[in-house]
Design a protein around this motif. Structure first.
Motif, PDB file in Angstrom:
ATOM      1  N   ARG A  33       0.650  -0.791  -0.096  1.00 18.44           N
ATOM      2  CA  ARG A  33       0.193  -0.125  -0.379  1.00 18.44           C
ATOM      3  C   ARG A  33       0.774   1.187   0.058  1.00 18.44           C
ATOM      4  NH1 ARG A  33      -4.616  -1.654   3.883  1.00 18.44           N
ATOM      5  NH2 ARG A  33      -6.393  -2.959   2.757  1.00 18.44           N
ATOM      6  N   GLU A  34       2.079   1.481   0.729  1.00 16.35           N
ATOM      7  CA  GLU A  34       2.679   2.472   0.528  1.00 16.35           C
ATOM      8  C   GLU A  34       3.560   3.004  -0.598  1.00 16.35           C
ATOM      9  OE1 GLU A  34       4.600   4.303   3.742  1.00 16.35           O
ATOM     10  OE2 GLU A  34       2.902   3.581   4.648  1.00 16.35           O
ATOM     11  N   THR A  35       3.334   1.618  -1.475  1.00 19.77           N
ATOM     12  CA  THR A  35       4.342   1.902  -2.966  1.00 19.77           C
ATOM     13  C   THR A  35       2.776   3.016  -3.723  1.00 19.77           C
ATOM     14  OG1 THR A  35       3.771  -0.588  -4.010  1.00 19.77           O
ATOM     15  CG2 THR A  35       5.557   0.663  -3.215  1.00 19.77           C
ATOM     16  N   GLY A  36       1.553   2.883  -2.887  1.00 18.72           N
ATOM     17  CA  GLY A  36       0.064   3.537  -4.231  1.00 18.72           C
ATOM     18  C   GLY A  36      -0.434   2.310  -4.554  1.00 18.72           C
ATOM     19  N   ILE A  37      -0.391   1.189  -4.873  1.00 14.49           N
ATOM     20  CA  ILE A  37      -1.334   0.216  -4.875  1.00 14.49           C
ATOM     21  C   ILE A  37      -2.028   0.058  -3.700  1.00 14.49           C
ATOM     22  CG2 ILE A  37      -1.170  -1.988  -5.996  1.00 14.49           C
ATOM     23  CD1 ILE A  37       2.118  -1.739  -6.263  1.00 14.49           C
ATOM     24  N   GLU A  38      -3.240  -0.325  -4.694  1.00 13.45           N
ATOM     25  CA  GLU A  38      -5.059  -0.554  -3.820  1.00 13.45           C
ATOM     26  C   GLU A  38      -4.727  -1.268  -3.380  1.00 13.45           C
ATOM     27  OE1 GLU A  38      -6.905   3.419  -5.155  1.00 13.45           O
ATOM     28  OE2 GLU A  38      -8.465   1.080  -4.522  1.00 13.45           O
ATOM     29  N   VAL A  39      -4.460  -2.051  -2.027  1.00 15.91           N
ATOM     30  CA  VAL A  39      -4.825  -3.830  -1.865  1.00 15.91           C
ATOM     31  C   VAL A  39      -6.092  -3.569  -1.298  1.00 15.91           C
ATOM     32  CG1 VAL A  39      -4.401  -5.642  -0.968  1.00 15.91           C
ATOM     33  CG2 VAL A  39      -2.498  -4.045  -1.926  1.00 15.91           C
ATOM     34  N   PRO A  40      -6.878  -4.526  -1.231  1.00 16.40           N
ATOM     35  CA  PRO A  40      -8.309  -4.440  -0.847  1.00 16.40           C
ATOM     36  C   PRO A  40      -7.912  -5.822  -0.089  1.00 16.40           C
ATOM     37  CG  PRO A  40      -8.566  -5.981  -1.938  1.00 16.40           C
ATOM     38  CD  PRO A  40      -7.530  -5.640  -2.568  1.00 16.40           C
ATOM     39  N   SER A  41      -9.106  -5.279   1.772  1.00 15.63           N
ATOM     40  CA  SER A  41      -9.086  -5.895   2.983  1.00 15.63           C
ATOM     41  C   SER A  41      -9.913  -5.539   3.506  1.00 15.63           C
ATOM     42  CB  SER A  41      -7.652  -5.407   3.831  1.00 15.63           C
ATOM     43  OG  SER A  41      -8.054  -4.028   4.114  1.00 15.63           O
ATOM     44  N   MET A  42     -10.411  -6.845   4.335  1.00 17.00           N
ATOM     45  CA  MET A  42     -11.461  -6.226   4.609  1.00 17.00           C
ATOM     46  C   MET A  42     -11.487  -7.147   6.469  1.00 17.00           C
ATOM     47  SD  MET A  42     -15.336  -7.602   2.941  1.00 17.00           S
ATOM     48  CE  MET A  42     -14.221  -9.126   2.281  1.00 17.00           C
ATOM     49  N   CYS A  43     -10.511  -8.321   6.951  1.00 13.18           N
ATOM     50  CA  CYS A  43     -10.464  -8.821   7.851  1.00 13.18           C
ATOM     51  C   CYS A  43      -9.319  -8.077   8.567  1.00 13.18           C
ATOM     52  CB  CYS A  43     -10.568 -10.146   8.191  1.00 13.18           C
ATOM     53  SG  CYS A  43      -8.544 -11.145   7.392  1.00 13.18           S
ATOM     54  N   TYR A  44      -8.920  -7.670   7.842  1.00 13.35           N
ATOM     55  CA  TYR A  44      -7.308  -6.984   8.385  1.00 13.35           C
ATOM     56  C   TYR A  44      -7.343  -5.759   9.253  1.00 13.35           C
ATOM     57  CZ  TYR A  44      -2.385  -4.882   8.412  1.00 13.35           C
ATOM     58  OH  TYR A  44      -1.508  -3.917   8.184  1.00 13.35           O
ATOM     59  N   LEU A  45      -6.877  -5.673  10.474  1.00 18.45           N
ATOM     60  CA  LEU A  45      -6.961  -4.945  11.738  1.00 18.45           C
ATOM     61  C   LEU A  45      -5.631  -4.822  12.423  1.00 18.45           C
ATOM     62  CD1 LEU A  45      -9.220  -3.281  13.653  1.00 18.45           C
ATOM     63  CD2 LEU A  45      -9.089  -5.418  15.415  1.00 18.45           C
ATOM     64  N   LYS A  46      -5.079  -3.939  11.391  1.00 16.44           N
ATOM     65  CA  LYS A  46      -3.771  -2.968  12.064  1.00 16.44           C
ATOM     66  C   LYS A  46      -3.483  -2.845  13.359  1.00 16.44           C
ATOM     67  CE  LYS A  46      -0.933   0.562  10.498  1.00 16.44           C
ATOM     68  NZ  LYS A  46      -0.447   1.631   9.278  1.00 16.44           N
ATOM     69  N   ASP A  47      -2.490  -2.897  13.496  1.00 17.30           N
ATOM     70  CA  ASP A  47      -1.385  -3.433  14.592  1.00 17.30           C
ATOM     71  C   ASP A  47      -2.318  -4.407  15.718  1.00 17.30           C
ATOM     72  OD1 ASP A  47      -1.536   0.014  14.864  1.00 17.30           O
ATOM     73  OD2 ASP A  47      -0.037  -1.377  13.926  1.00 17.30           O
ATOM     74  N   ALA A  48      -3.027  -5.385  15.024  1.00 19.36           N
ATOM     75  CA  ALA A  48      -4.303  -6.568  15.907  1.00 19.36           C
ATOM     76  C   ALA A  48      -3.210  -7.672  15.555  1.00 19.36           C
ATOM     77  CB  ALA A  48      -5.358  -6.371  16.032  1.00 19.36           C
ATOM     78  N   GLU A  49      -3.518  -8.851  15.657  1.00 24.90           N
ATOM     79  CA  GLU A  49      -2.577 -10.276  14.928  1.00 24.90           C
ATOM     80  C   GLU A  49      -4.157 -10.746  14.233  1.00 24.90           C
ATOM     81  OE1 GLU A  49      -2.682 -13.330  18.551  1.00 24.90           O
ATOM     82  OE2 GLU A  49      -2.279 -14.604  16.222  1.00 24.90           O
ATOM     83  N   HIS A  50      -2.775 -11.023  13.263  1.00 21.75           N
ATOM     84  CA  HIS A  50      -3.818 -11.040  11.641  1.00 21.75           C
ATOM     85  C   HIS A  50      -4.973 -12.725  11.949  1.00 21.75           C
ATOM     86  CE1 HIS A  50      -1.473 -14.729  11.119  1.00 21.75           C
ATOM     87  NE2 HIS A  50      -0.157 -13.541  11.749  1.00 21.75           N
ATOM     88  N   PHE A  51      -6.158 -12.523  10.919  1.00 25.27           N
ATOM     89  CA  PHE A  51      -6.776 -13.829  10.753  1.00 25.27           C
ATOM     90  C   PHE A  51      -6.745 -14.583   9.566  1.00 25.27           C
ATOM     91  CE2 PHE A  51     -10.043 -16.147  13.736  1.00 25.27           C
ATOM     92  CZ  PHE A  51     -10.266 -16.602  12.898  1.00 25.27           C
ATOM     93  N   THR A  52      -5.958 -13.798   8.769  1.00 30.95           N
ATOM     94  CA  THR A  52      -6.386 -14.831   7.328  1.00 30.95           C
ATOM     95  C   THR A  52      -7.395 -15.284   7.167  1.00 30.95           C
ATOM     96  OG1 THR A  52      -4.536 -15.190   8.911  1.00 30.95           O
ATOM     97  CG2 THR A  52      -4.440 -15.998   6.025  1.00 30.95           C
ATOM     98  N   SER A  53      -8.508 -14.374   7.121  1.00 31.18           N
ATOM     99  CA  SER A  53     -10.035 -14.817   7.461  1.00 31.18           C
ATOM    100  C   SER A  53     -10.866 -14.682   6.021  1.00 31.18           C
ATOM    101  CB  SER A  53     -11.051 -14.736   8.225  1.00 31.18           C
ATOM    102  OG  SER A  53     -12.359 -15.390   7.928  1.00 31.18           O
ATOM    103  N   CYS A  54     -10.651 -13.317   5.340  1.00 31.57           N
ATOM    104  CA  CYS A  54     -11.342 -13.071   4.078  1.00 31.57           C
ATOM    105  C   CYS A  54     -10.653 -13.296   3.126  1.00 31.57           C
ATOM    106  CB  CYS A  54     -11.999 -11.890   4.106  1.00 31.57           C
ATOM    107  SG  CYS A  54     -10.321 -10.840   3.931  1.00 31.57           S
ATOM    108  N   MET A  55      -9.483 -13.408   2.979  1.00 27.02           N
ATOM    109  CA  MET A  55      -8.649 -13.814   1.737  1.00 27.02           C
ATOM    110  C   MET A  55      -8.152 -12.466   0.563  1.00 27.02           C
ATOM    111  SD  MET A  55      -6.377 -16.474   2.684  1.00 27.02           S
ATOM    112  CE  MET A  55      -6.561 -17.989   3.256  1.00 27.02           C
TER     113      MET A  55
END
Lengths: 791, 522
Positions: free
Chosen positions: B24-46
């Motif tokens: 994302r820092e490079t300006g590319i958009e990446v979708p996410s839904m289950c990702y919560l910054k600074d929390a543990e990842h959950f690898t759910s919505c893919m």
């Protein structure tokens, strides 16, 4: 009214005291959640809400944690169970022998509705289980500690009657016929032409006489040519409780002694200690058996023969001979010699090299080179590391690890201690399924003895190496066989897998480097350390070295646990070891690798059993399930069966796994009831592709395999179902039961029919009313003239 | 710092960074839904998957750390297909509507539930503004529209549909009775001229909305007064002529000019196309002269593109019965509104795409087991009828009737990430449709939030947030596999389970499963 109130209050008080005691003993942190829940359920036979709330009050465990964990694992109940538990095995071997119908029949007998599992009186609760590990007795039903084998749908009520008649008596597991007689075992006599020529007929008569005279409940079985022609006559003793023993060159005069040694006449002689029932020990003393060569299980003998012949016992060395818990015997047979060598003469690095040289690859299914894994863990710079034995064998129809843990616990211990030394760990855990209580108790006993003997604990064998083991019991979740989910489980959480990297070897239990290996892998490692990497390596094919233990089951004449060299072909296993397909049915395919595996059709039975070859034909080694299928097995039904299992066990975390498996199952169910369309097959293939690619962990990633392999080799069966036919005659909605002209009008079927679909008309040809028929298969089983056919 | 490649570009990042952040820092958009910054990842919505070039595998970027030497492809056909498939799967278990069925069925696509909420609270003026966003003649339509919205109203399955048409009529009348009727804000003058041929409902609507968008609109009609087919509907009881006149006056009020008694022939048409920046043909049914104007015709009218109403690549647009005969005034009005978007895009040299529309999740009929659940946000009671039909509702009746609305629209329909990404990736809710569906339930015993489990995608964000808070109960996963649900332990009430964490959870929930209650606003 007031009395009930008083009692309730008493119960609540007791609960609080009990709960407090449990938490006091097991701990107040999250890691103690599962043991605490298991203790509560043991005490009350379910988890009362008050008990759980109390735990939260007096510990650091939160309500969210305890409910989240308790609701994840199948072992836990939130409503009280009946006084007696009826477990109907629906493992693969039982499934192909009609377990589903037995379950339905039992439910009807208990008058339970679709969603009910406990009778009104509270006497019985029924549940399906995977698997009880008695595949040769399929279909199997277990009520409390009594196991009933070869159960047909017609015998369900007699089982209950029998159980009722003796439920007051407690005791060890017993095996019974459905009419209540106890099965003590089988005696098999080779009656191929060479055998007969050498007098097997006489032997058979002698055996029969002895059985009759002593009133033994032993089944006398004739088997075809066993190929050990130079050793005939052969008599094979297969007790229900214990291991098989084979006698060769038996004379008629010896028969009586042989039989009586294994099977005690009822009421006559005092029952000799239970040791004698475990065939092993009775025969060890050769002096009693002049002239009879006991078949020796030495790997060097080149017998090509029955069940035991082509097998190469490494993990199962001394099978049928050795007493599981006798540490002296283990030592006498060079047990712990490997470990001694490791600790006293080798460096950790040398141990790893030895393992690497042997070429052993993980036996849990993935086949990762074990030496490489050990190397990875050893390379981590951490003071704390762990070794875990993965004994969460959950494949329905696989019980290799159970047998290894129950029968060779010292071997596993040896492997684990050596592993700890090699990678730098001081602590190890054996993660064992809750459904294996005997394995748990044997291992616990073995660990105690090992500590006493100085093989565990501080300063092992005086070498300064500290290492100890503990047992952790699983709570009923197939997904916990996946190493990251297993670790989560030990940490007291829901068994959700985690993405890798990081691999457990780097960041595992409690964030520390952890070595996770399968039970069988450790058993084979003990062999390697005792005998040398070369001894292991010289057997095998390609990059698959050594041997593999399989649970051979299904439509094969002789099922059970076998250990064969990698590279043996499927055909050899099925025909030579398994004795070919049972009855006069034809061999259709084998299913290898359980719910993660695939089908290999009979025209590919020359495929060698090794990691690569199986992958090439679209199957997978898996943990060792090997199910033989014949022409009455429907491949679409088999795919549905396995997917039912995986879908039920999916953890629910990732979208592809959770929803993909469900949608695939829905389509398969549609197809098996004849409502499928061409488009459904297309959608099924898309789902299979994406569930495989997108799922987080191996469980759902490999769940589509049975579908993909059956589509690959048996697409015509899918298409037949779309047209409304089930060629194998299995799928209920697509078949009809008909009575042929062979019918003699004996009315047995009409009497048996649970829904009165056959009119009671003596001496007239019976007719099945298709509107009422529920396809329970009862009439077919009970007909003395074989006049019931499936169209 | 470590070096890695993203789409063949060398990128540097601090060691230990999460891969999705680096991309994302490079300006590319990446979708996410289950990702919560600074929390543990959950690898759910893919949905955050990207591709590892070396192995060819698709990997979830929210759950992996960026590593030295990584070579990432952020998007290709397979990645796109993977994201879409994940959405297709999630939508197949997602039971909820984005827009309510009434709105979806309305040819003008009016936000009916919002109007209902405002009316229910007595906010009549605001309600009218909502109506006028899509309908140019509220009081007229409130008297003559056959109300396809009521045909789709879910309340119908419980007892009777909400009396939407009369409610709308009230809003329109309320505004007309004000000293100063509402004048919406106009965009700045664009300097462009649009000629609209035909002052019927389609033409009036087109003119109104184009004028609001800043364009100079001139409406020509062959008759001596505007209104077109609406004039035929004028009957003293049902549609008083004054009402029609007042609403047309409001259109003139935003700057629309009229050229009445003017008949267009092929010569004039040609001149109009040259002198105007765009022309909207809204001549209605049976305009016989139109065949000579040189426009492509089909059996029933002029040929124009479906969504944009544009004739080929020209600056001519066709709406109303001239396009395809219809007796529904509301359809003509709706098309007039929609064409204003196409014309506006054309005038601004943008790609002509028509009115923007978003993906809609739809779940079909309400089942009897769900009636009680949906009534939680409504009131019981039969449909009200005005005492005297031609007078319409009283204010009290309006508030009472509007409250019968079940609020089928989703509170989060403008912010829901599932909806947003389904739109971006063209997801298909029907692809993996199952014969059974989850039952809708609403857990509303909380004064700040509402929880609708049937919309949950099991991303676990709420579980992770409540874990932090050490509330007594919080939220947790209950069960396993496909049937897993997120709930309060021990079946405690929502108000017991979520105390401090409530608002944070509602904001973080990527769908409308948990959302803030008091969201009437636009």
């Amino acid at each position: 009214m007031w009395l009930r109130h008083v009692i309730k209050r008493d119960i609540l008080e007791i609960e609080i005291r009990d709960i407090d005691a449990i938490v006091e003993e097991l701990g107040t942190q999250q890691r103690s959640v599962i043991p605490i829940l298991q203790a509560i359920q043991e005490r009350y036979n379910y988890l009362p809400e008050e008990a759980l709330r109390r735990v939260c009050e007096i510990s650091d465990i939160t309500a969210a944690q305890i409910v989240g964990v308790a609701s994840f694992y199948s072992q836990f109940r939130f409503t009280p169970a009946g006084t007696h538990m009826i477990k109907v095995c629906v493992g693969t071997a039982c499934h192909v022998k009609g377990a589903g119908q037995v379950y339905d029949a039992m439910k009807r007998e208990l008058k339970l509705g679709e969603k009910e599992d406990t009778t009104e009186s509270g006497q019985y609760t029924i549940e399906k289980v995977n698997c009880l590990g008695c595949c040769t007795l399929a279909p199997v039903v277990q009520i409390d500690e009594v196991t009933y084998g070869h159960v047909s749908t017609a015998q369900v009520s007699s089982i209950l009657t029998d159980f009722e008649s003796q439920k007051e008596t407690s005791g060890k597991k017993r095996y019974k016929y459905a009419d209540g007689r106890e099965v003590e075992g089988e005696i098999r006599i080779g009656l191929g032409s060479c055998c007969v020529a050498s007098g097997s007929d006489e032997i058979r008569d002698a055996v029969k006489d002895t059985i009759d005279r002593n009133g033994l409940n032993v089944k006398l079985k004739h088997v075809g040519c066993v190929g050990m022609c130079h050793q005939v006559p052969l008599v094979e003793i297969v007790p229900t409780d214990g291991e098989t023993t084979l006698y060769s060159k038996v004379k008629a005069a010896d028969v009586e002694q042989i039989v009586e040694e294994h099977f005690q006449p009822h009421g006559f002689l005092k029952r000799i200690s239970s040791r004698f029932l475990k065939a092993a020990d009775t025969i060890r003393d050769d002096s009693r058996w002049m002239g009879v060569d006991r078949y020796s299980l030495d790997v060097r003998e080149k017998h090509v023969s029955s069940f035991l012949g082509k097998q190469v016992p490494m993990a199962t060395e001394f099978r049928g001979v050795i007493n599981p818990i006798d540490v002296q015997e283990y030592k006498d047979r060079n047990g712990f010699r490997g470990l001694t060598k490791v600790l006293k003469e080798m460096t950790p690095q040398q141990v790893i090299e030895e393992i690497t040289e042997s070429g052993i690859r993980g036996r849990g299914g993935a086949g990762f080179p074990s030496g490489k894994k050990w190397e990875m863990v050893a390379a981590q710079k951490s003071k704390t590391k762990y070794v875990i034995c993965n004994g969460d064998e959950g494949d329905p129809g696989a019980f290799m690890d159970r047998m290894l843990l129950e029968s060779y616990p010292y071997r596993i211990v040896e492997g684990m201690v050596a592993a700890g030394y090699a990678v730098g760990a001081a602590e190890g855990i054996l993660y064992i399924r809750a459904e294996y209580p005997l394995a748990v108790s044997r291992v616990l006993e073995a660990l105690e003895i090992c500590r006493e003997e100085g093989f565990l604990g501080k300063n092992i064998l005086g070498t300064g190496f500290d290492f100890d083991l503990s047992v952790y019991q699983g709570a009923g979740a197939f997904v916990c066989g996946e190493e990251t989910a297993l670790i989560e489980s030990i940490e007291g959480k829901r068994g959700f897998p985690r993405i890798r990297p990081p691999f457990p070897a780097v960041e595992g239990l409690w964030g520390m480097p952890t070595l996770v290996n399968n039970t069988e892998t450790f058993a084979q490692i003990a062999y390697i350390l005792k005998n040398s990497a070369v001894a292991f390596n010289r057997i095998g094919s390609g990059t698959s070295r050594g041997t593999k233990v399989f649970a051979l089951a299904g439509k094969v004449a002789r099922g059970g646990l076998i250990e064969v060299p990698m590279g043996m072909t499927i055909k050899e296993v099925v025909e030579e070891i398994g004795g070919g397909v049972a009855g006069d049915r034809t061999f259709k395919a084998v299913q290898i690798g359980g719910p993660s595996g695939g089908c290999v059709p009979h025209w590919k039975s020359d495929t060698p059993i090794d990691f690569e070859s199986l992958k090439e034909v679209g199957a997978m080694m898996g943990s060792g399930g090997l199910v033989v299928l014949d022409d009455t097995d429907c491949m679409v039904d088999i795919a549905r069966y396995f997917l039912t299992f995986t879908q039920n066990e999916a953890c629910g975390k990732c979208s592809f796994g959770r929803i993909g498996t469900k949608r695939m199952l829905e389509i398969l169910e549609k197809i098996t009831i004849g409502k499928g369309t061409e488009k459904d097959i297309e959608t099924l293939e898309q789902l299979a592709e994406w569930t495989g690619k997108g799922s987080l962990c191996g469980l759902c990633k490999t769940a589509p395999n049975p579908i993909l392999s059956t589509l690959k080799y048996f697409r015509d069966e899918y298409e037949a179902h779309i047209r409304g036919e089930c060629p194998a005659g299995k799928c209920k909605e697509l078949i009809r039961y008909e009575i042929t002209d062979d019918c003699i009008g004996c009315t047995l079927c009409a009497q048996d029919c649970p829904v009165d679909a056959i009119a009671f008309k003596p001496h007239e040809k019976h007719v099945v009313n298709h509107e009422l028929c529920i396809k329970c298969d009862g009439c077919k089983q009970v007909c003395p003239e074989d006049a019931v056919i499936i169209i | 710092m470590i070096k890695l490649k993203i789409d063949n570009r060398e990128v540097e990042a601090p060691g230990g960074s999460v891969l999705i952040e680096v991309i994302r820092e490079t300006g590319i958009e990446v979708p996410s839904m289950c990702y919560l910054k600074d929390a543990e990842h959950f690898t759910s919505c893919m949905i955050c998957v990207v591709k590892d070039r070396k192995s060819g595998r698709i990997i979830p970027s929210c759950s992996l750390k960026a590593e030295e030497g990584m070579d990432i492809i952020s998007m290709d056909d397979e990645v796109r297909e993977a994201r879409k498939t994940s959405l297709d799967l999630l939508l197949s278990e997602h039971v909820g509507d984005c827009e309510a069925p009434c709105q979806v069925n309305c040819p003008a696509h009016m936000d009916i539930p919002l109007m209902n909420r405002l009316l229910g609270e007595g906010k009549f003026a605001e309600a009218l503004q909502v109506v006028r966003m899509d309908i140019a003649l509220p009081s007229v339509l409130g008297r003559i529209c056959p109300a396809p919205c009521e045909g789709a109203c879910r309340r119908k399955s419980i007892d009777e549909p909400v009396s939407i048409c009369l409610l709308k009529r009230y809003a329109g009348d309320f505004d007309l009775e004000m000293d100063q009727s509402w004048v919406p804000e106009k965009a700045a003058d664009s300097g462009k001229k649009v000629t609209i041929i035909g002052a019927g409902p389609a033409g009036l609507a087109a003119a109104y909305y184009l004028a609001l968008k800043g364009h100079a609109c001139h409406v020509i009609d062959r008759n001596d007064k505007p209104g077109g087919s609406l004039n035929k509907e004028v009957k003293s009881d049902e549609l008083p002529a004054t009402v029609l006149q007042q609403e047309i006056d409001l259109i003139a009020n935003v700057g629309v000019t009229f050229g009445l008694n003017t008949t267009v022939d092929s010569q004039m048409f040609k001149e109009l196309t040259e002198s105007s920046n765009a022309v909207v043909v809204a001549t209605g049914k049976g305009e016989s002269g139109i065949v000579d104007w040189g426009l492509p015709m089909h059996a029933k009218g002029v040929e124009a593109a479906g969504k944009t109403y544009r004739v080929g690549e020209t600056g001519v647009f066709v709406v109303g019965s001239a396009l395809r005969p219809s007796r529904l005034a509301i359809r003509a009005l709706g098309q007039g509104k929609e064409v204003s978007f196409s014309v506006d895009q054309f005038l601004k040299d943008k790609p002509v795409k028509g009115e923007p529309s978003l993906f809609n999740s739809r779940f079909g009929k309400l089942l009897p087991a769900e009636y009680a659940e949906y009534l939680k946000e409504s009131v019981p009671g039969q449909r009200l009828k005005p005492e005297v039909m031609k007078n319409g509702f009283t204010p009290e009746q309006v508030m009472e009737e509007a409250r019968r609305c079940l609020h089928c629209d989703c509170r989060d329909m403008h912010t829901c990430q599932l909806r947003l990404y389904s739109d971006v990736y063209g997801a298909d809710q029907k692809r993996f449709k199952s014969e059974e569906r989850l039952l809708c339930t609403k857990q509303d015993n909380h004064d700040q939030i509402i929880y609708e489990p049937s919309k949950c995608i099991k991303c676990g964000i709420c579980v992770r947030i409540t874990e932090k808070y050490k509330d007594d109960y919080g939220l947790t996963f209950i069960g396993r596999g496909f049937d897993v649900v997120v709930g309060i332990p021990f079946n405690e009430k929502l108000s017991e389970g979520l105390k401090e964490a409530a608002l944070e959870v509602a904001a973080a929930c990527p769908t409308g499963a948990i959302s803030q209650r008091a969201k009437t606003g636009m």
